[in-house]
Structure formats: structure tokens, C-alpha cells
Scaffold this active site. Structure first.
Site, PDB file in Angstrom:
ATOM      1  CG  LEU A  45      -1.911  -1.160   1.311  1.00 52.86           C
ATOM      2  CD1 LEU A  45      -2.537  -1.255   2.702  1.00 52.86           C
ATOM      3  CD2 LEU A  45      -3.007  -0.974   0.264  1.00 52.86           C
ATOM      4  N   GLY A  46       2.036   1.141   0.561  1.00 48.85           N
ATOM      5  CA  GLY A  46       2.946   2.279   0.628  1.00 48.85           C
ATOM      6  C   GLY A  46       4.217   1.837   1.328  1.00 48.85           C
ATOM      7  CB  VAL A  53       2.059  -0.049   4.927  1.00 50.65           C
ATOM      8  CG1 VAL A  53       0.651  -0.281   5.444  1.00 50.65           C
ATOM      9  CG2 VAL A  53       2.891   0.715   5.948  1.00 50.65           C
ATOM     10  CE  LYS A  68       4.890   2.025  10.147  1.00 49.04           C
ATOM     11  NZ  LYS A  68       4.572   3.380  10.567  1.00 49.04           N
ATOM     12  CG  ASP A 160       7.477  12.354  10.277  1.00 49.15           C
ATOM     13  OD1 ASP A 160       7.861  13.336   9.610  1.00 49.15           O
ATOM     14  OD2 ASP A 160       7.561  11.175   9.868  1.00 49.15           O
ATOM     15  CG  ASP A 386     -17.248   1.876  34.612  1.00 51.07           C
ATOM     16  OD1 ASP A 386     -16.959   2.582  35.579  1.00 51.07           O
ATOM     17  OD2 ASP A 386     -17.032   0.652  34.538  1.00 51.07           O
ATOM     18  CB  SER A 389     -10.185  10.252  32.048  1.00 52.95           C
ATOM     19  OG  SER A 389     -10.908   9.913  30.897  1.00 52.95           O
TER      20      SER A 389
END
Ligand code: ATP
Length: 587
Positions: A45-46, A53, A68, A160, A386, A389
Site C-alpha cells: 500500500l505504501g 505497509v 505495518k 512528523d 464508567d 478519566s
């Protein structure tokens, strides 16, 4: 050297515990070889710094994903540190503008990140169209900043950001939804004011302070400014024939304000100028950028369809059983953005401040003004999540809205059921819940007491046999209102009918009504059995005839067992209880 490689080979990269969810059975972390569950296809894919990937397909569900792969073998210490950080950061992220990490696999030699499949890079679209109009560029920037704001509020710096690291989704509604990929240089900072030193990123997008090796998360906002300039002007703001000339321009030269720049609106120019400030203190942060007039003026009005269906789902979720809430959450974590179609918008409508999470205040504001729900009820709904945080995360929120889509995800519902059915018996028991939760839960994750587990089972165990089979599980997930069982103390006053399989292996008797699910024939079989029971044809049980109860020596009504008609050879047991079989369920 050989020793060091061997040591790194043994080191675990993927944590044991899922940092995102309080439910330990989410199944996102898998300590096994990926080929157990996925076929990796030859399609690339790249390709990037870490390799290719690839496209992969789930062996059972046939779902296509992007994978990946990293080899752990012979990694240098700094690469190992970056890889660990990438996995750790990625596992924590949960936002509509971040590519979903479905699983992290770790085998003895490799690590695989299984991501939802995206369609094309922002870079590719820009190459095709050469330049974006302000309308489209503002839409891109809002999505980019929503993701960055979410990262920074959680003390994560990306380091990045570039056109190539933003991809569009695949489905028809998702085709304009941008997703951030690649967390290879991301880091969790100890606090807001952590000063970072490691130079990293892609030079054209790198900020002056990163080149000076003393920077904070604001370096990401510089890169966002570069992306915006490239979208609107069609070329990078800092150029040079060599890397050192590019670095010199970043450090010392003002970006060019000629060409297409001159035709931009003043708001667009101001937006970029405030991001490409060499002085970090003068540079906007992500939430300030989201409030900039250039984006504000274009903000789409909230969709009007936060309506009764959403409210109904949130109510059902809040009032539903614990098992249902946990199972829906697990299911939601396994779905891709394409499968969550439409629900992302609802979440973003609720998340009016762009934090990427929903606080109690925000929920109140939206539900009171747009749905006229009382403050107390909003509080109940909020606390049903639930959350560990003080905010509701994206996936648990959309989990609450999933009830109408359960039927579309049969294989994933089954996988969620199997996650709870830890011993693979075909039914969930309180013991299997305790075992599953407590085997995996450590520290912050939820552990479950036997008492709680029994309560969870009772809430959905409409057959009253102490176990939850797939049919009951499915019914509970769909929010079917199966009548809850009375507590065991009330049984004598609240008669219920229980029907059991003959259990030739001497194992635990199991309700067999699961095999009757939703066919007319099944309904008839159940009725037939009920008739047999009512007629009480068992010749050995004279006492039970003519409506008289069988009583034990203390006078309490006693269970009776007998065999039904010849056609219905199953053993049927009657307790002193009224029929709890929900007719609607079999209709
Ligand atoms: N989820 C995905 N769906 C489809 N394609 C993807 C996905 N993730 C990555 N890709 C493709 O693979 C390429 C490399 O991915 P990624 O940037 O994550 O790898 P990398 O090795 O870290 O790259 P870099 O050199 O930019 O650091 C991407 O540019 C993209 O084309």
C-alpha cells in the site's frame, strides 16, 4: 553485540495491557503471529522508513486491513525505543481523525500493527489538484487540528506531520475524512512543559526549534503551518537545493509571500503567519488555531439530527446491563471508520470544543439545549460510561449508538461473545467473566469480583440457568427488553419456567431454547413443550396432576422433572415459577 541482539529479541514491545480501554477483553493486543488470523497479501500500500505497509485479509471475516510489520531482530537501541514508543502511543489513540489501530500483534521475531485500510494520501490528492481552494483547505486544517489538539491535550507530540502522513478514508461517507497515520516519531511527554531534544521529522516540515534541539509540542503547529501553505500556495514555504540550504531558510528566512499567496484572503494569510512564527511563544497552539476566524467562519453548523434516535440509544445504553455495555464497547473497538459510518459525525457534534473527548459539561450543554434532557439524566448517562478519566472517549461513545447496527456485524458480535466465553464452552458464566477480566486486568484496568460477575449474568440471563448463550447475548446487545429474573430469594413467590437439555455427559444442564431462535418452528416447539408441561403427562408424577403442586416435606413447592411427549424427548423441568420466556423474542 550478539548478546545484545539476543536480549532485544526477547524484549517485549507490545504491552500486555490495552492502555485505551478499561475492559481487558478488547482483543486489540494479541501475543501471537499475525498469520494465525490474517493472510498478508503481496499488495504494497505504501513504503516508508520502516518498510512496506501491506494489504491483509482476515481469515474468517475477510475484512481488509493495512498491516505495518517490524522485525525485532537486531534493532539498535534507539530504533527499539522508537518502535516501543510508536506502539505505546498508537494503542492509546481514539479519535475520528486518527487511523484506527485494530490490533497490535507480537510474535517471537516480529511486531505487526493492524490498521483500518485508508484510501489515498492527502499528498496524492494535492498532487492531482495542484492546489486546494480555501474552502477545502480550511476543511482539511480543521480535521488536522482536531487530531493534533487531541494529541496535545493528552501530552503526545507527533513530530512528523506532513502531507504524506494524512490519508482519506475508504467508504462513501468517509472519503473526505482525514486520518493521521504513522506515529513512528511520536512521544508521550511527562508534562506540558517537557523540553525535547531529539532532532526528527521530515526536513521541509521541521520547525526552527527542532533544528536547535530544544522544543515542545508546538513544533507540530509549525508543521501544520507548512501543510497549510503547501495546500494553498502549492509549494513548500522553505526551499533550497540542499538540506543545509533548506535548514538555513527555516532558521533565518521569512517564507515567500509572492505568487498565489497574494490572492489568499487576509484571514487565510493570518492563519498561516500565526503558525509559521519562528518565535514559539507567538505561535498559536492547536486549540487557538481551531478558534481562528479563518476556520470559525467556515465551521459547518452542527447537524440537526442529534435527535430522538441518539437519545434513545444513549438511554438504552445507560439503563442496559453491564455485560451489554462492555460487549458493545468491545464490538466498537473492532469496527473500522467505514463500519462506524455516520456515528463519527454525531461524536464530533457533541465534541463542540474540539478536544476529541466529551466532558460531563459538554454532554449537558448538548443534551439540555438540543434534546431537552434533565441534568440528572445527563449525569446518569455520563456515569454509565464508567470512564476512568473525567471524559468519554470516542469509541465508548459510539458504542452506545451501535444498537441498530448489531445485525450488520454478525462475525464481530460473535468475536465479542467469544472474548467473554473465555473457556470456549459456547456460553458465558460468572466464572468465565471473572477469569477473563482478572487474567488480563492489572493496575488501572477493571477487575471483576465474583459477585459483580454474577450480577452481570443475572441481568441478561433471561432463561435463568446461570449462563448466557449466544442468543441471549445477541438479544441483550440489540437492546431487546428481556425480562430480568427475580433474585434467587424471590423465587418461591415468583414462579419461572426453566427448560433444560437432557445432559447425557453429566455436565451442567443448559437451556436449549438457544436453538429455537426466531423461527416459527422454534416458537411452535417451545409452545409444544409448554403444553406438555401444563398437561403434565409424566406417569410417575401423579402428585402433579390436576393443578396440584408438588411440595417438599416442609411444604415448599418443589421442582418437578419429567419427560415430554414422544416427539419431544427433551427432559423438561418445571420449577415453581411462571414462564419467563419472552414471547416477543420468539415471534
Ligand atoms: N492505514 C493505511 N491504509 C492504507 N495505506 C497506508 C496505511 N498506513 C500506511 N499506508 C501507506 O504506507 C505508507 C508508509 O506508512 P507509514 O508512513 O506509516 O510508514 P513509515 O515507514 O513510518 O513511513 P515514514 O518514512 O513516513 O516514517 C504511507 O505513506 C501510506 O501510503
Amino acid at each position: 553485540m550478539g548478546n545484545r541482539s539476543a536480549k532485544h529479541l526477547c524484549e517485549s514491545i507490545v504491552p500486555d495491557q490495552d492502555p485505551l480501554t478499561s475492559i481487558p477483553l478488547s482483543g486489540r493486543i494479541v501475543h501471537a503471529d499475525i498469520t494465525r488470523d490474517f493472510d498478508i497479501k503481496p499488495t504494497v500500500l505504501g513504503t516508508g522508513y520502516s518498510g512496506a505497509v501491506r494489504l491483509a485479509e482476515h481469515k474468517l471475516t475477510k475484512q481488509q486491513v493495512a498491516v505495518k510489520q517490524f522485525s525485532k531482530h537486531g534493532l539498535k537501541p534507539h530504533r527499539l525505543k522508537l518502535l516501543k514508543s510508536e506502539v505505546e502511543v498508537y494503542l492509546r489513540l481514539d479519535h475520528p481523525n486518527i487511523c484506527r489501530l485494530l490490533h497490535a500483534y507480537e510474535g517471537s521475531r516480529d511486531v505487526w500493527l493492524v490498521m483500518e485500510l485508508c484510501q489515498c494520501e492527502l499528498y496524492t490528492r494535492l498532487c492531482r489538484s495542484k492546489v486546494y481552494c480555501e474552502e477545502n483547505a480550511a476543511d482539511v486544517m480543521r480535521q488536522v487540528l482536531q487530531a493534533i489538539n487531541y494529541l496535545h491535550l493528552h501530552n503526545i507530540v507527533h513530530r512528523d506531520l506532513k502531507l504524506e502522513n494524512w490519508m482519506y478514508g475508504t467508504s462513501s461517507t468517509d472519503k473526505d475524512r482525514l486520518k493521521l497515520i504513522d506515529f513512528g516519531f511520536s512521544e508521550i511527554m511527562a508534562s506540558d512543559d517537557t523540553v525535547l531534544q531529539m532532532p526528527c521529522g521530515t526536513l521541509h516540515y521541521t520547525s526552527p526549534e527542532v533544528l536547535s534541539r530544544s522544543y515542545s509540542s508546538k513544533c507540530d503547529l509549525w508543521s501544520v503551518g507548512v501543510i497549510c501553505y503547501m495546500l494553498l500556495v502549492g509549494r513548500p514555504p522553505f526551499r533550497g537545493a540542499t538540506n543545509s540550504k533548506i535548514a538555513h531558510a527555516i532558521m533565518n528566512v521569512e517564507f515567500p509571500r509572492d505568487g498565489r499567496w497574494q490572492y489568499l484572503s487576509l484571514d487565510a494569510q493570518d492563519f498561516i503567519e500565526r503558525l509559521l512564527k519562528k518565535d514559539v511563544a507567538e505561535r498559536m497552539n492547536a486549540s487557538e488555531a481551531l478558534e481562528h476566524p479563518w476556520l470559525k467562519a467556515r465551521k459547518t453548523t452542527p447537524s440537526l439530527d442529534i435527535g430522538t434516535d441518539v437519545l434513545k440509544s444513549l438511554r438504552t445504553f445507560a439503563q442496559g446491563s453491564h455485560l451489554r455495555r462492555a460487549a458493545l464497547t468491545i464490538l466498537a473497538y473492532s469496527l473500522t471508520s467505514a463500519e462506524l459510518e455516520g456515528l463519527e459525525e454525531t461524536f464530533l457534534d457533541f465534541d463542540s470544543s474540539g478536544r476529541g473527548t466529551i466532558s460531563l459539561e459538554q454532554l449537558k450543554e448538548t443534551m439540555q439545549s438540543r434534546l431537552r434532557v434533565s441534568s440528572e439524566e445527563v449525569g446518569r448517562i455520563f456515569h454509565s460510561f464508567d470512564s476512568q478519566s473525567e471524559e468519554i472517549q470516542y469509541t465508548p461513545f459510539v458504542a452506545a449508538l451501535l444498537e441498530t447496527r448489531i445485525g450488520h456485524h454478525e462475525s464481530k458480535v460473535r468475536a465479542a461473545f467469544e472474548a467473554f466465553d473465555v473457556e470456549g464452552k459456547g456460553y458465558i458464566t460468572a466464572d468465565s467473566l471473572v477469569h477473563g477480566f482478572n487474567r488480563l486486568s492489572k493496575g488501572t484496568q477493571k477487575s471483576l469480583s465474583k459477585e459483580e460477575a454474577e450480577h452481570w449474568i443475572r441481568e441478561v440471563d433471561f432463561k435463568g440457568n446461570g449462563v448466557v448463550n449466544y442468543t441471549s447475548f445477541l438479544a441483550a446487545l440489540m437492546g431487546k427488553s428481556l425480562r430480568g429474573l427475580p433474585s434467587t430469594e424471590d423465587l418461591a413467590d415468583h414462579p419461572t419456567l426453566r427448560i433444560f437439555d437432557d445432559s447425557p455427559d453429566g455436565g451442567r444442564p443448559r437451556g436449549f431454547t438457544e436453538s429455537f431462535a426466531s423461527t416459527t418452528a422454534s416458537t411452535n416447539t417451545v409452545r409444544q413443550l409448554l403444553n406438555d408441561v401444563a398437561a403434565d403427562t409424566d406417569s410417575d408424577s401423579k402428585e402433579g396432576k390436576d393443578g396440584r403442586d408438588v411440595r417438599d416435606k416442609d411444604g415448599r413447592v418443589r421442582s418437578r422433572s419429567f419427560t415430554g411427549s414422544v416427539e419431544c424427548a427433551e427432559r423438561v423441568q418445571i420449577r415453581n415459577m411462571a414462564c419467563e420466556v419472552d414471547e416477543r423474542y420468539f415471534a
